[in-house]
Motif scaffolding. Structure first.
Motif, PDB file in Angstrom:
ATOM      1  N   ALA A   1       2.701  -6.959  14.727  1.00 34.85           N
ATOM      2  CA  ALA A   1       1.835  -5.778  14.650  1.00 34.85           C
ATOM      3  C   ALA A   1       2.382  -4.688  13.723  1.00 34.85           C
ATOM      4  CB  ALA A   1       1.581  -5.220  16.048  1.00 34.85           C
ATOM      5  N   PRO A   2       3.688  -4.361  13.756  1.00 34.04           N
ATOM      6  CA  PRO A   2       4.194  -3.358  12.801  1.00 34.04           C
ATOM      7  C   PRO A   2       4.076  -3.807  11.353  1.00 34.04           C
ATOM      8  CG  PRO A   2       5.706  -3.611  14.649  1.00 34.04           C
ATOM      9  CD  PRO A   2       4.724  -4.750  14.743  1.00 34.04           C
ATOM     10  N   LEU A   3       4.266  -5.105  11.103  1.00 29.32           N
ATOM     11  CA  LEU A   3       4.101  -5.619   9.747  1.00 29.32           C
ATOM     12  C   LEU A   3       2.648  -5.490   9.312  1.00 29.32           C
ATOM     13  CD1 LEU A   3       5.005  -7.128   7.204  1.00 29.32           C
ATOM     14  CD2 LEU A   3       4.680  -9.274   8.466  1.00 29.32           C
ATOM     15  N   GLU A   4       1.734  -5.861  10.189  1.00 28.70           N
ATOM     16  CA  GLU A   4       0.314  -5.749   9.851  1.00 28.70           C
ATOM     17  C   GLU A   4      -0.052  -4.317   9.496  1.00 28.70           C
ATOM     18  OE1 GLU A   4      -4.110  -6.968  11.560  1.00 28.70           O
ATOM     19  OE2 GLU A   4      -2.333  -7.303  12.798  1.00 28.70           O
ATOM     20  N   ALA A   5       0.448  -3.370  10.272  1.00 25.93           N
ATOM     21  CA  ALA A   5       0.158  -1.961   9.994  1.00 25.93           C
ATOM     22  C   ALA A   5       0.692  -1.541   8.631  1.00 25.93           C
ATOM     23  CB  ALA A   5       0.742  -1.082  11.095  1.00 25.93           C
ATOM     24  N   SER A   6       1.893  -2.012   8.289  1.00 23.67           N
ATOM     25  CA  SER A   6       2.477  -1.622   7.000  1.00 23.67           C
ATOM     26  C   SER A   6       1.704  -2.232   5.839  1.00 23.67           C
ATOM     27  CB  SER A   6       3.948  -2.036   6.938  1.00 23.67           C
ATOM     28  OG  SER A   6       4.098  -3.428   6.739  1.00 23.67           O
ATOM     29  N   LEU A   7       1.247  -3.468   5.993  1.00 23.43           N
ATOM     30  CA  LEU A   7       0.487  -4.114   4.925  1.00 23.43           C
ATOM     31  C   LEU A   7      -0.883  -3.450   4.747  1.00 23.43           C
ATOM     32  CD1 LEU A   7       1.309  -7.872   5.674  1.00 23.43           C
ATOM     33  CD2 LEU A   7       2.353  -6.411   3.928  1.00 23.43           C
ATOM     34  N   LYS A   8      -1.525  -3.119   5.850  1.00 22.25           N
ATOM     35  CA  LYS A   8      -2.824  -2.448   5.764  1.00 22.25           C
ATOM     36  C   LYS A   8      -2.719  -1.101   5.062  1.00 22.25           C
ATOM     37  CE  LYS A   8      -5.310  -4.368   9.755  1.00 22.25           C
ATOM     38  NZ  LYS A   8      -5.898  -4.068  11.088  1.00 22.25           N
ATOM     39  N   ALA A   9      -1.559  -0.464   5.169  1.00 23.93           N
ATOM     40  CA  ALA A   9      -1.372   0.865   4.582  1.00 23.93           C
ATOM     41  C   ALA A   9      -1.103   0.824   3.083  1.00 23.93           C
ATOM     42  CB  ALA A   9      -0.220   1.583   5.287  1.00 23.93           C
TER      43      ALA A   9
ATOM     44  N   VAL B   1      -4.314  -9.450   4.852  1.00 23.54           N
ATOM     45  CA  VAL B   1      -4.198  -8.176   5.563  1.00 23.54           C
ATOM     46  C   VAL B   1      -4.355  -7.008   4.593  1.00 23.54           C
ATOM     47  CG1 VAL B   1      -2.708  -6.748   7.019  1.00 23.54           C
ATOM     48  CG2 VAL B   1      -2.682  -9.243   7.271  1.00 23.54           C
ATOM     49  N   ILE B   2      -3.729  -7.113   3.424  1.00 22.23           N
ATOM     50  CA  ILE B   2      -3.767  -6.012   2.449  1.00 22.23           C
ATOM     51  C   ILE B   2      -5.178  -5.816   1.907  1.00 22.23           C
ATOM     52  CG2 ILE B   2      -2.863  -5.145   0.263  1.00 22.23           C
ATOM     53  CD1 ILE B   2      -0.364  -6.933   0.780  1.00 22.23           C
ATOM     54  N   TYR B   3      -5.800  -6.897   1.471  1.00 16.55           N
ATOM     55  CA  TYR B   3      -7.167  -6.867   0.941  1.00 16.55           C
ATOM     56  C   TYR B   3      -7.988  -7.958   1.628  1.00 16.55           C
ATOM     57  CZ  TYR B   3      -5.732  -3.583  -2.688  1.00 16.55           C
ATOM     58  OH  TYR B   3      -5.274  -2.461  -3.354  1.00 16.55           O
ATOM     59  N   PRO B   4      -8.453  -7.706   2.859  1.00  7.96           N
ATOM     60  CA  PRO B   4      -9.142  -8.742   3.627  1.00  7.96           C
ATOM     61  C   PRO B   4     -10.441  -9.230   3.000  1.00  7.96           C
ATOM     62  CG  PRO B   4      -9.277  -6.619   4.738  1.00  7.96           C
ATOM     63  CD  PRO B   4      -8.294  -6.463   3.634  1.00  7.96           C
ATOM     64  N   GLU B   5     -11.040  -8.434   2.136  1.00  4.76           N
ATOM     65  CA  GLU B   5     -12.281  -8.866   1.492  1.00  4.76           C
ATOM     66  C   GLU B   5     -12.030  -9.816   0.320  1.00  4.76           C
ATOM     67  OE1 GLU B   5     -15.197  -8.117   2.826  1.00  4.76           O
ATOM     68  OE2 GLU B   5     -14.060  -7.052   4.373  1.00  4.76           O
ATOM     69  N   ALA B   6     -10.771 -10.030  -0.032  1.00  2.00           N
ATOM     70  CA  ALA B   6     -10.407 -10.942  -1.127  1.00  2.00           C
ATOM     71  C   ALA B   6     -11.148 -10.584  -2.417  1.00  2.00           C
ATOM     72  CB  ALA B   6     -10.680 -12.402  -0.728  1.00  2.00           C
ATOM     73  N   ASP B   7     -11.280  -9.298  -2.666  1.00  2.00           N
ATOM     74  CA  ASP B   7     -12.068  -8.839  -3.806  1.00  2.00           C
ATOM     75  C   ASP B   7     -11.222  -8.231  -4.920  1.00  2.00           C
ATOM     76  OD1 ASP B   7     -11.317  -6.643  -2.312  1.00  2.00           O
ATOM     77  OD2 ASP B   7     -13.314  -5.733  -2.221  1.00  2.00           O
ATOM     78  N   VAL B   8      -9.902  -8.417  -4.848  1.00  2.00           N
ATOM     79  CA  VAL B   8      -9.007  -7.977  -5.925  1.00  2.00           C
ATOM     80  C   VAL B   8      -8.427  -9.218  -6.591  1.00  2.00           C
ATOM     81  CG1 VAL B   8      -6.858  -6.760  -6.468  1.00  2.00           C
ATOM     82  CG2 VAL B   8      -8.447  -5.808  -4.775  1.00  2.00           C
ATOM     83  N   PRO B   9      -8.545  -9.354  -7.910  1.00  2.00           N
ATOM     84  CA  PRO B   9      -7.961 -10.519  -8.580  1.00  2.00           C
ATOM     85  C   PRO B   9      -6.483 -10.672  -8.250  1.00  2.00           C
ATOM     86  CG  PRO B   9      -9.418  -9.362 -10.073  1.00  2.00           C
ATOM     87  CD  PRO B   9      -9.292  -8.497  -8.843  1.00  2.00           C
ATOM     88  N   LEU B  10      -6.060 -11.926  -8.141  1.00  2.00           N
ATOM     89  CA  LEU B  10      -4.731 -12.237  -7.620  1.00  2.00           C
ATOM     90  C   LEU B  10      -4.151 -13.410  -8.383  1.00  2.00           C
ATOM     91  CD1 LEU B  10      -2.525 -12.089  -5.322  1.00  2.00           C
ATOM     92  CD2 LEU B  10      -4.045 -13.557  -3.981  1.00  2.00           C
TER      93      LEU B  10
ATOM     94  N   ILE C   1       8.851   1.030   3.767  1.00  2.00           N
ATOM     95  CA  ILE C   1       7.488   1.078   4.288  1.00  2.00           C
ATOM     96  C   ILE C   1       7.315   0.234   5.545  1.00  2.00           C
ATOM     97  CG2 ILE C   1       6.481   1.572   2.024  1.00  2.00           C
ATOM     98  CD1 ILE C   1       5.599  -1.434   1.967  1.00  2.00           C
ATOM     99  N   TYR C   2       8.354  -0.516   5.892  1.00  2.00           N
ATOM    100  CA  TYR C   2       8.267  -1.382   7.070  1.00  2.00           C
ATOM    101  C   TYR C   2       9.663  -1.583   7.623  1.00  2.00           C
ATOM    102  CZ  TYR C   2       8.220  -5.950   9.493  1.00  2.00           C
ATOM    103  OH  TYR C   2       8.408  -6.972  10.388  1.00  2.00           O
ATOM    104  N   HIS C   3       9.780  -1.458   8.938  1.00  2.00           N
ATOM    105  CA  HIS C   3      11.051  -1.744   9.601  1.00  2.00           C
ATOM    106  C   HIS C   3      10.748  -2.197  11.014  1.00  2.00           C
ATOM    107  CE1 HIS C   3      15.310  -1.610  10.492  1.00  2.00           C
ATOM    108  NE2 HIS C   3      15.061  -0.855  11.558  1.00  2.00           N
ATOM    109  N   GLN C   4      11.296  -3.343  11.380  1.00  2.00           N
ATOM    110  CA  GLN C   4      11.019  -3.902  12.702  1.00  2.00           C
ATOM    111  C   GLN C   4      12.269  -4.584  13.221  1.00  2.00           C
ATOM    112  OE1 GLN C   4       7.557  -6.454  12.737  1.00  2.00           O
ATOM    113  NE2 GLN C   4       7.668  -6.842  14.930  1.00  2.00           N
TER     114      GLN C   4
END
Length: 264
Positions: free
Chosen positions: A27-35, A126-135, A246-249
């Motif tokens: 959960a802390p990782l998910e929060a950091s990625l979403k941010a 998690v970062i871009y759930p819509e998969a709408d950014v080229p990767l 940005i993340y520590h767990q």
């Protein structure tokens, strides 16, 4: 375009965003990625991922306009082998990336076959759930030589001014034989060293990372440094920039301490 920061992130374990128990653990990782998108100056033109799960003889650059999926994990539920992350590739930027690496004298080639490995598609879901950014991805070089990966990052630094977010995707602790309580002491010590080192002035920071094997419990944490090497590239592309954690767990799976960082 405004200059983009670079990142070194944990990509968690396997297809964790699709597993409720694992998702709760991270959960802390998910929060950091979403941010992360909110930490960018503007919407990126593309994301360039350097994953600990793709290595080649030189540096390979993913050039497929619609990269397939690579399910590079075992022992997970059948449905996790049907996951799709349909982000478009970035063949024009792949060509630009290849040219930058070649101009720096680094061994490089375009790869039209490679698809998204879980070190890429799991965090990106998690970062871009819509998969709408080229990767697209660039491989690690076999052997994980820090100097080569710093050089790779330096060569790719101009992409930051062209709307590309460079992300090194690995884990600050990766010893699959010593998870749980056995990981507590080594992962805490190495994580503390890494955080302190990344706060040093740029020249001292680079030198310390180049000699990372001298860190406390270095080889206990990274018997093979495939999940550490992405930080060399991410930092090489932002060598003069300030670090922000940005993340520590702690206590992941009962013992692992891990962190993630932004540069710039």
């Amino acid at each position: 375009m405004t200059r983009m920061p670079t990142f070194f992130i944990s990509h968690g374990g396997g297809p964790w965003p699709w597993l409720p128990d694992w998702r709760a653990q991270f959960a802390p990782l998910e929060a950091s990625l979403k941010a992360m998108p909110d930490q960018l100056p503007e919407r990126p033109k593309a994301v360039l991922m350097i994953s600990g799960h793709w290595e080649t003889e030189g540096f390979a650059v993913m050039s497929n306009p619609q990269p397939p999926m690579v399910y590079d994990y075992t022992g997970f539920p059948p449905e996790t082998y049907q996951i799709t992350y349909p982000a478009p590739g970035a063949p024009d930027l792949a060509a630009r990336t290849h040219a930058l690496l070649a101009a720096a004298g680094l061994p490089t080639r375009l790869d039209a076959e490679m698809g998204y490995d879980h070190g890429t598609f799991a965090p990106m879901a998690v970062i871009y759930p819509e998969a709408d950014v080229p990767l697209y991805q660039v491989s690690l070089q076999q052997g994980y030589d820090p100097a080569a990966h710093f050089a790779m990052g330096r060569a790719l630094a101009p992409l930051r001014d062209e709307g590309v977010v460079i992300i090194g995707s690995g884990l600050s602790y990766h010893n699959l034989r010593a998870f749980g309580p056995a990981a507590r002491v080594p992962s805490e010590a190495f994580d503390a060293w890494l955080n302190e080192t990344l706060m040093l002035p740029p020249e001292a920071r680079t030198e310390a990372l180049m000699n990372w094997e001298q860190a406390p419990h270095a080889r206990d944490c990274h018997a093979q440094e495939d999940h550490l090497a992405p930080i060399f590239a991410a930092l090489g592309a932002a060598e003069q920039d300030r670090m922000t954690r940005i993340y520590h767990q702690t206590e992941i799976f009962g013992g692992v301490t891990a962190s993630g960082f932004r540069f710039g």
